[in-house]
Motif scaffolding. Structure first.
Motif, PDB file in Angstrom:
ATOM      1  N   ARG A   1     -25.204  11.080 -43.857  1.00 19.26           N
ATOM      2  CA  ARG A   1     -23.860  11.321 -44.372  1.00 19.26           C
ATOM      3  C   ARG A   1     -22.851  10.498 -43.558  1.00 19.26           C
ATOM      4  O   ARG A   1     -22.951  10.428 -42.334  1.00 19.26           O
ATOM      5  CB  ARG A   1     -23.493  12.817 -44.260  1.00 19.26           C
ATOM      6  CG  ARG A   1     -24.142  13.709 -45.283  1.00 19.26           C
ATOM      7  CD  ARG A   1     -24.153  15.156 -44.821  1.00 19.26           C
ATOM      8  NE  ARG A   1     -24.976  15.280 -43.623  1.00 19.26           N
ATOM      9  CZ  ARG A   1     -26.297  15.429 -43.652  1.00 19.26           C
ATOM     10  NH1 ARG A   1     -26.930  15.501 -44.798  1.00 19.26           N
ATOM     11  NH2 ARG A   1     -26.987  15.525 -42.527  1.00 19.26           N
ATOM     12  N   TYR A   2     -21.926   9.900 -44.267  1.00 20.55           N
ATOM     13  CA  TYR A   2     -20.778   9.253 -43.626  1.00 20.55           C
ATOM     14  C   TYR A   2     -19.592  10.190 -43.820  1.00 20.55           C
ATOM     15  O   TYR A   2     -19.157  10.425 -44.950  1.00 20.55           O
ATOM     16  CB  TYR A   2     -20.504   7.885 -44.247  1.00 20.55           C
ATOM     17  CG  TYR A   2     -21.545   6.852 -43.900  1.00 20.55           C
ATOM     18  CD1 TYR A   2     -21.376   6.009 -42.796  1.00 20.55           C
ATOM     19  CD2 TYR A   2     -22.707   6.731 -44.651  1.00 20.55           C
ATOM     20  CE1 TYR A   2     -22.346   5.059 -42.465  1.00 20.55           C
ATOM     21  CE2 TYR A   2     -23.681   5.797 -44.328  1.00 20.55           C
ATOM     22  CZ  TYR A   2     -23.498   4.962 -43.235  1.00 20.55           C
ATOM     23  OH  TYR A   2     -24.465   4.044 -42.902  1.00 20.55           O
ATOM     24  N   ILE A   3     -19.075  10.744 -42.729  1.00 23.80           N
ATOM     25  CA  ILE A   3     -17.976  11.707 -42.789  1.00 23.80           C
ATOM     26  C   ILE A   3     -16.666  10.977 -42.524  1.00 23.80           C
ATOM     27  O   ILE A   3     -16.485  10.381 -41.447  1.00 23.80           O
ATOM     28  CB  ILE A   3     -18.150  12.839 -41.746  1.00 23.80           C
ATOM     29  CG1 ILE A   3     -19.586  13.376 -41.759  1.00 23.80           C
ATOM     30  CG2 ILE A   3     -17.127  13.937 -41.985  1.00 23.80           C
ATOM     31  CD1 ILE A   3     -20.019  14.002 -43.052  1.00 23.80           C
ATOM     32  N   ILE A   4     -15.755  11.020 -43.484  1.00 22.64           N
ATOM     33  CA  ILE A   4     -14.472  10.324 -43.318  1.00 22.64           C
ATOM     34  C   ILE A   4     -13.424  11.323 -42.846  1.00 22.64           C
ATOM     35  O   ILE A   4     -13.089  12.284 -43.556  1.00 22.64           O
ATOM     36  CB  ILE A   4     -14.023   9.666 -44.639  1.00 22.64           C
ATOM     37  CG1 ILE A   4     -15.124   8.725 -45.148  1.00 22.64           C
ATOM     38  CG2 ILE A   4     -12.732   8.890 -44.421  1.00 22.64           C
ATOM     39  CD1 ILE A   4     -14.826   8.114 -46.487  1.00 22.64           C
ATOM     40  N   ASN A   5     -12.926  11.097 -41.643  1.00 24.95           N
ATOM     41  CA  ASN A   5     -11.862  11.912 -41.079  1.00 24.95           C
ATOM     42  C   ASN A   5     -10.540  11.152 -41.138  1.00 24.95           C
ATOM     43  O   ASN A   5     -10.520   9.923 -41.157  1.00 24.95           O
ATOM     44  CB  ASN A   5     -12.163  12.269 -39.614  1.00 24.95           C
ATOM     45  CG  ASN A   5     -13.256  13.310 -39.489  1.00 24.95           C
ATOM     46  OD1 ASN A   5     -13.568  14.018 -40.454  1.00 24.95           O
ATOM     47  ND2 ASN A   5     -13.853  13.410 -38.317  1.00 24.95           N
ATOM     48  N   GLY A   6      -9.454  11.915 -41.142  1.00 29.03           N
ATOM     49  CA  GLY A   6      -8.130  11.284 -41.154  1.00 29.03           C
ATOM     50  C   GLY A   6      -7.142  12.128 -41.923  1.00 29.03           C
ATOM     51  O   GLY A   6      -7.528  12.979 -42.733  1.00 29.03           O
ATOM     52  N   ASP A   7      -5.878  11.882 -41.697  1.00 30.70           N
ATOM     53  CA  ASP A   7      -4.826  12.656 -42.354  1.00 30.70           C
ATOM     54  C   ASP A   7      -4.705  12.238 -43.826  1.00 30.70           C
ATOM     55  O   ASP A   7      -5.162  11.167 -44.234  1.00 30.70           O
ATOM     56  CB  ASP A   7      -3.499  12.414 -41.629  1.00 30.70           C
ATOM     57  CG  ASP A   7      -2.466  13.501 -41.923  1.00 30.70           C
ATOM     58  OD1 ASP A   7      -2.789  14.434 -42.691  1.00 30.70           O
ATOM     59  OD2 ASP A   7      -1.341  13.401 -41.395  1.00 30.70           O
ATOM     60  N   ASP A   8      -4.096  13.115 -44.631  1.00 29.50           N
ATOM     61  CA  ASP A   8      -3.786  12.761 -46.014  1.00 29.50           C
ATOM     62  C   ASP A   8      -2.867  11.540 -46.013  1.00 29.50           C
ATOM     63  O   ASP A   8      -1.900  11.468 -45.250  1.00 29.50           O
ATOM     64  CB  ASP A   8      -3.067  13.927 -46.713  1.00 29.50           C
ATOM     65  CG  ASP A   8      -3.978  15.130 -46.890  1.00 29.50           C
ATOM     66  OD1 ASP A   8      -5.005  14.995 -47.562  1.00 29.50           O
ATOM     67  OD2 ASP A   8      -3.658  16.204 -46.338  1.00 29.50           O
TER      68      ASP A   8
END
Length: 279
Positions: A126-133
């Motif tokens: 899995r590639y988990i994408i983190n970051g703000d909207d």
């Protein structure tokens, strides 16, 4: 509700109204009409709050774009690097790749419900994408989807329940991997072997406390509107249950079960025909 496009030729209509006691229902016509009117009113309120929630979420997303904090060049490089990492050396799977469009989450009477873990938890990677909207996460997911299709891979695209035009998550079955947008309300905790991609690396800090306060206010109003929408959907469900209470005693469930068996037999018969043609 789905209307038949080719009734008779392709589509068959199963009308369960054949199995109700019309006389018994007519005796409660006034109550049923009143309840259905209230259901319509409550749903209208729920959708108004969902529309407002979407509006405020767009305000949150616009923060990085309007302040010039979002580095488009850095984001494009991140997208290309991730695409290369996923697909480098992979052989084309098919000449006519298909995209299935689905939902992993829903806004329900019990709040936001997610089955994301059921969908991606068993996959090899899995590639988990983190970051703000507003930092390009759904854009990144869509770019990976386009890259997969161009390279001949079937995909499963999971859309946002609040804004179905956005693709939040992607599964590529042929590679046994998923690209997951870890975002409110479906944060995803990385497991061993997962790769975390942080889109905040494409954003420079914004020093203005006033602008940050504007973003935080918009985010709080978004959450509040979703909460109000859920409350109205919950109330709608309660009223719907009241309406159902008039139908249940006036339904012939024995006949419905017989109808179910008949429909099932017809489906199996059609499946055999199709398998026979392909065999």
């Amino acid at each position: 509700m789905v209307d038949p496009k080719n009734p008779g030729a392709v589509d068959e209509i199963v009308h369960l109204g054949d199995h109700w006691n019309e006389e018994g229902l007519r005796a409660h016509k006034k109550e049923i009409l009143a309840l259905n009117q209230e259901i319509g009113r409550l749903f209208k309120r729920a959708y108004s709050y969902l529309a407002a929630a979407h509006l405020f979420l767009e305000e949150v997303r616009s923060y990085y774009r309007e302040t010039g904090a979002f580095n488009v060049g850095a984001f494009d490089k991140l997208s290309l690097d991730l695409t290369h990492e996923i697909f480098a050396g992979r052989e084309r799977q098919t000449e006519n790749p298909r995209a299935r469009h689905l939902f992993a989450t829903a806004i329900t009477p019990d709040g936001t419900v997610s089955y994301l873990d059921t969908i991606v938890g068993h996959l090899k990677k899995r590639y988990i994408i983190n970051g703000d909207d507003g930092t390009g996460k759904t854009t990144l997911v869509r770019r990976i989807m386009d890259a997969a299709l161009m390279r001949g891979f079937d995909v499963e695209a999971y859309h946002c329940a609040l804004d179905p035009s956005r693709i939040e998550h992607l599964v590529i079955p042929g590679l046994n991997l998923a690209v997951v947008n870890s975002v409110e309300p479906h944060y995803y905790k990385p497991q061993d072997g997962d790769v975390v991609v942080d889109t905040m690396t494409c954003v420079r800090p914004v020093a203005s406390e006033a602008l940050q306060a504007e973003r935080d206010t918009a985010r709080e109003l978004y959450r509040r509107c979703v909460e109000e929408a859920v409350e109205f959907i919950y109330r709608t469900k309660k009223v719907h249950d009241e309406a159902e209470a008039y139908y249940i005693p006036n339904m012939n469930f024995q006949d419905i079960e017989a109808r179910r068996q008949k429909v099932l037999a017809r489906i199996l018969e059609l499946a055999q025909e199709v398998n026979g043609q392909h065999g």
